[in-house]
Design a protein around this motif. Structure first.
Motif, PDB file in Angstrom:
ATOM      1  N   THR A  61     -12.800  21.707 -14.041  1.00 27.84           N
ATOM      2  CA  THR A  61     -11.556  21.337 -14.038  1.00 27.84           C
ATOM      3  C   THR A  61     -10.716  21.918 -14.491  1.00 27.84           C
ATOM      4  OG1 THR A  61     -12.337  19.566 -12.717  1.00 27.84           O
ATOM      5  CG2 THR A  61     -10.169  19.339 -12.795  1.00 27.84           C
ATOM      6  N   ASP A  62     -10.528  23.236 -14.760  1.00 25.72           N
ATOM      7  CA  ASP A  62      -9.673  23.313 -16.026  1.00 25.72           C
ATOM      8  C   ASP A  62      -9.012  25.271 -15.595  1.00 25.72           C
ATOM      9  OD1 ASP A  62      -8.383  23.588 -18.573  1.00 25.72           O
ATOM     10  OD2 ASP A  62     -10.188  23.258 -20.068  1.00 25.72           O
ATOM     11  N   TYR A  63      -7.804  25.741 -16.926  1.00 25.81           N
ATOM     12  CA  TYR A  63      -7.817  26.709 -17.085  1.00 25.81           C
ATOM     13  C   TYR A  63      -7.078  27.378 -18.637  1.00 25.81           C
ATOM     14  CZ  TYR A  63      -2.708  25.360 -16.242  1.00 25.81           C
ATOM     15  OH  TYR A  63      -1.259  24.892 -16.479  1.00 25.81           O
ATOM     16  N   PHE A  64      -6.762  28.152 -18.439  1.00 22.66           N
ATOM     17  CA  PHE A  64      -5.940  28.342 -19.716  1.00 22.66           C
ATOM     18  C   PHE A  64      -4.358  28.536 -20.084  1.00 22.66           C
ATOM     19  CE2 PHE A  64      -3.528  31.270 -22.778  1.00 22.66           C
ATOM     20  CZ  PHE A  64      -3.706  30.785 -24.315  1.00 22.66           C
ATOM     21  N   PHE A  65      -3.983  27.671 -20.641  1.00 15.18           N
ATOM     22  CA  PHE A  65      -2.476  27.374 -20.956  1.00 15.18           C
ATOM     23  C   PHE A  65      -2.070  26.989 -22.134  1.00 15.18           C
ATOM     24  CE2 PHE A  65      -4.598  23.183 -19.984  1.00 15.18           C
ATOM     25  CZ  PHE A  65      -4.255  22.235 -21.227  1.00 15.18           C
ATOM     26  N   GLY A  87     -12.615  30.267  -8.918  1.00 10.59           N
ATOM     27  CA  GLY A  87     -12.575  29.228  -8.668  1.00 10.59           C
ATOM     28  C   GLY A  87     -11.995  28.888  -9.499  1.00 10.59           C
ATOM     29  N   TYR A  88     -10.880  29.544 -10.591  1.00 12.48           N
ATOM     30  CA  TYR A  88     -10.577  28.122 -11.661  1.00 12.48           C
ATOM     31  C   TYR A  88      -8.827  28.667 -11.913  1.00 12.48           C
ATOM     32  CZ  TYR A  88     -14.495  26.475 -12.860  1.00 12.48           C
ATOM     33  OH  TYR A  88     -16.231  24.436 -13.150  1.00 12.48           O
ATOM     34  N   GLY A  89      -7.970  27.717 -12.491  1.00 15.67           N
ATOM     35  CA  GLY A  89      -7.230  27.857 -11.975  1.00 15.67           C
ATOM     36  C   GLY A  89      -6.163  29.018 -11.470  1.00 15.67           C
ATOM     37  N   ARG A  90      -5.850  30.228 -12.332  1.00 15.07           N
ATOM     38  CA  ARG A  90      -4.975  32.172 -12.129  1.00 15.07           C
ATOM     39  C   ARG A  90      -6.328  32.290 -10.578  1.00 15.07           C
ATOM     40  NH1 ARG A  90      -4.161  30.974 -17.243  1.00 15.07           N
ATOM     41  NH2 ARG A  90      -2.511  31.341 -17.137  1.00 15.07           N
ATOM     42  N   SER A  91      -7.348  32.563 -10.933  1.00 12.72           N
ATOM     43  CA  SER A  91      -8.719  32.945  -9.391  1.00 12.72           C
ATOM     44  C   SER A  91      -8.724  32.516  -8.582  1.00 12.72           C
ATOM     45  CB  SER A  91      -9.659  33.198 -10.741  1.00 12.72           C
ATOM     46  OG  SER A  91      -9.026  33.751 -12.391  1.00 12.72           O
ATOM     47  N   PRO A  97     -13.999  27.011  -2.448  1.00 14.74           N
ATOM     48  CA  PRO A  97     -13.469  25.444  -3.040  1.00 14.74           C
ATOM     49  C   PRO A  97     -13.418  26.345  -4.518  1.00 14.74           C
ATOM     50  CG  PRO A  97     -15.705  25.674  -1.924  1.00 14.74           C
ATOM     51  CD  PRO A  97     -15.399  27.007  -1.681  1.00 14.74           C
ATOM     52  N   PRO A  98     -12.336  24.957  -4.635  1.00 11.57           N
ATOM     53  CA  PRO A  98     -12.449  24.895  -6.375  1.00 11.57           C
ATOM     54  C   PRO A  98     -13.311  24.980  -6.759  1.00 11.57           C
ATOM     55  CG  PRO A  98     -10.497  23.992  -5.712  1.00 11.57           C
ATOM     56  CD  PRO A  98     -11.393  23.998  -4.246  1.00 11.57           C
ATOM     57  N   ARG A 223      -0.241  22.935 -14.906  1.00 11.39           N
ATOM     58  CA  ARG A 223       0.005  22.940 -14.462  1.00 11.39           C
ATOM     59  C   ARG A 223      -1.193  21.715 -13.184  1.00 11.39           C
ATOM     60  NH1 ARG A 223       1.316  28.229 -11.020  1.00 11.39           N
ATOM     61  NH2 ARG A 223      -0.066  26.998  -9.119  1.00 11.39           N
ATOM     62  N   LEU A 224      -0.472  21.196 -12.586  1.00 13.56           N
ATOM     63  CA  LEU A 224      -2.005  19.505 -12.020  1.00 13.56           C
ATOM     64  C   LEU A 224      -2.441  19.884 -10.577  1.00 13.56           C
ATOM     65  CD1 LEU A 224       0.512  16.388 -13.178  1.00 13.56           C
ATOM     66  CD2 LEU A 224      -1.964  17.109 -13.697  1.00 13.56           C
ATOM     67  N   ASP A 225      -2.639  20.788  -9.689  1.00 13.05           N
ATOM     68  CA  ASP A 225      -2.955  21.634  -9.507  1.00 13.05           C
ATOM     69  C   ASP A 225      -4.071  22.341  -9.473  1.00 13.05           C
ATOM     70  OD1 ASP A 225      -1.164  22.957  -9.950  1.00 13.05           O
ATOM     71  OD2 ASP A 225      -1.059  24.295  -8.183  1.00 13.05           O
ATOM     72  N   TRP A 226      -3.672  22.713 -10.456  1.00 11.94           N
ATOM     73  CA  TRP A 226      -4.673  23.952 -11.422  1.00 11.94           C
ATOM     74  C   TRP A 226      -5.894  23.011 -11.787  1.00 11.94           C
ATOM     75  CZ3 TRP A 226      -2.105  28.613 -12.951  1.00 11.94           C
ATOM     76  CH2 TRP A 226      -2.035  29.627 -11.657  1.00 11.94           C
ATOM     77  N   LYS A 227      -5.695  21.433 -12.881  1.00 14.87           N
ATOM     78  CA  LYS A 227      -5.837  20.561 -13.544  1.00 14.87           C
ATOM     79  C   LYS A 227      -5.890  19.266 -13.301  1.00 14.87           C
ATOM     80  CE  LYS A 227      -6.735  20.427 -18.926  1.00 14.87           C
ATOM     81  NZ  LYS A 227      -8.094  19.555 -19.095  1.00 14.87           N
TER      82      LYS A 227
END
Length: 338
Positions: A61-65, A87-91, A97-98, A223-227
């Protein structure tokens, strides 16, 4: 571990990243287990002539920011890259499903793409930094018998040397104390194996999320849609694959130089934000350490007082201690190679 799933990937985008003009993002499409998937490689444009780099791999439930993390390594003379796994963040894409995966091993192709691209960019030497589930993904990748020369031959692409591994609160064991984990590990594995299509629905905002995001009074804006603050729905299939990867990994003996950074205490189950912020509110430190000692044969451990689960997202004092620990360890590795 078997050979990589496929031989080919296709770059489908190259643009300025959402983090700003200092970052670029390249997106690649390739065949996943069921459908085409994407992976995204973000890089800081600093030190374009350096031949050494850090590759960051995020958690669940993460991505690089974390732009400051990239800037820290750039100041040290490294190039910096981060991958948003399929399946995560930008991908994230509508076709899957995420955060979904058939197997932890499938992320090996994301790492192959990242490393081959870094080599094309002129990077010869890489240290990988993995956070939480990213630490499990990377350790599993490094434990595979499918050696670097074979990967290069398979893809007909050169790869850089992987000189070391840095782990930020890696998800090497389920979040229970060792005495409890010894009793419940196999029953949990049996349950999730029998019910692979079940999900635990994500409804409640976690205390850990409330320690982080500025909307709840934390320091960070992401971004709360990605995390999502409540997390994504937890798949029993995903949990089964996590447990399987953890079980297989502790049978390995990795000799790569490894730095394990973690909080000094676990704060799982605490009832307030203030209590949760005193340590790792997601994983159990003792079980993490026990697993690490079984896996890694060239291990350096650093405990960070009041470090959060993602140590970089801790309050400033703990964050600085974490950055200093990585800097010191990298200096030691450089001296050992000269």
């Amino acid at each position: 571990m078997s050979a990589p799933i496929g031989q080919h990937w296709k770059q489908i985008d190259d643009c300025e990243d959402l983090l700003g003009a200092d970052f670029r993002a390249r997106t690649y499409a390739f065949p996943g287990p069921k459908t085409q998937v994407c992976t995204t490689l973000v890089h800081h444009i600093g030190n374009p002539d350096s031949t050494k780099a850090i590759l960051y791999v995020h958690g669940y439930t993460d991505y690089f920011f974390q732009t400051g993390l990239a800037e820290h390594f750039v100041r040290l003379g490294y190039r910096f890259y981060a991958v948003d796994l399929q399946g995560y963040g930008r991908s994230i894409r509508p076709s899957t499903p995420p955060n979904w995966c058939e197997s932890i091993e499938q992320y090996g192709q994301d790492l192959d793409i990242a490393l081959a691209t870094m080599k094309q960019d002129g990077v010869n030497d890489v240290v990988i930094l993995g956070h939480s589930t990213g630490g499990l993904v990377v350790s599993t990748y490094l434990a595979q018998p499918y050696a670097l020369p074979e990967r290069e031959s398979h893809y007909q692409k050169p790869f850089p040397n992987i000189l070391g591994l840095m782990l930020n609160s890696p998800f090497l064991a389920l979040p229970f104390p060792p005495t409890v984990l010894n009793r419940i590990n196999w029953p949990i594995r049996a349950i999730v194996s029998l019910l692979p299509f079940w999900y635990m629905r994500a409804k409640k905002i976690t205390l850990y999320a409330k320690t982080l995001h500025c909307v709840f009074g934390g320091e960070w804006d992401y971004r709360l849609d990605w995390k999502p603050a409540q997390g994504f729905d937890l798949s029993f299939h995903w949990l089964r694959e996590i447990i399987s990867a953890q079980h297989n990994l502790v049978k390995q003996h990795l000799t790569i130089p490894t730095l394990l950074c973690h909080s000094n205490i676990s704060t799982i189950g605490k009832e307030t934000i203030e209590e949760t912020q005193q340590g790792d509110g997601v994983l159990d430190i003792e079980s993490m350490q026990d697993a690490a000692h079984k896996i890694f044969r060239n291990l350096t451990k650093v405990s960070i007082a009041q470090g959060f689960h993602d140590l970089y997202l801790s309050h400033q004092t703990a964050r600085d201690a974490y950055l200093s620990a990585m800097t010191d360890w990298l200096d030691e590795q450089t001296k050992a190679l000269t």
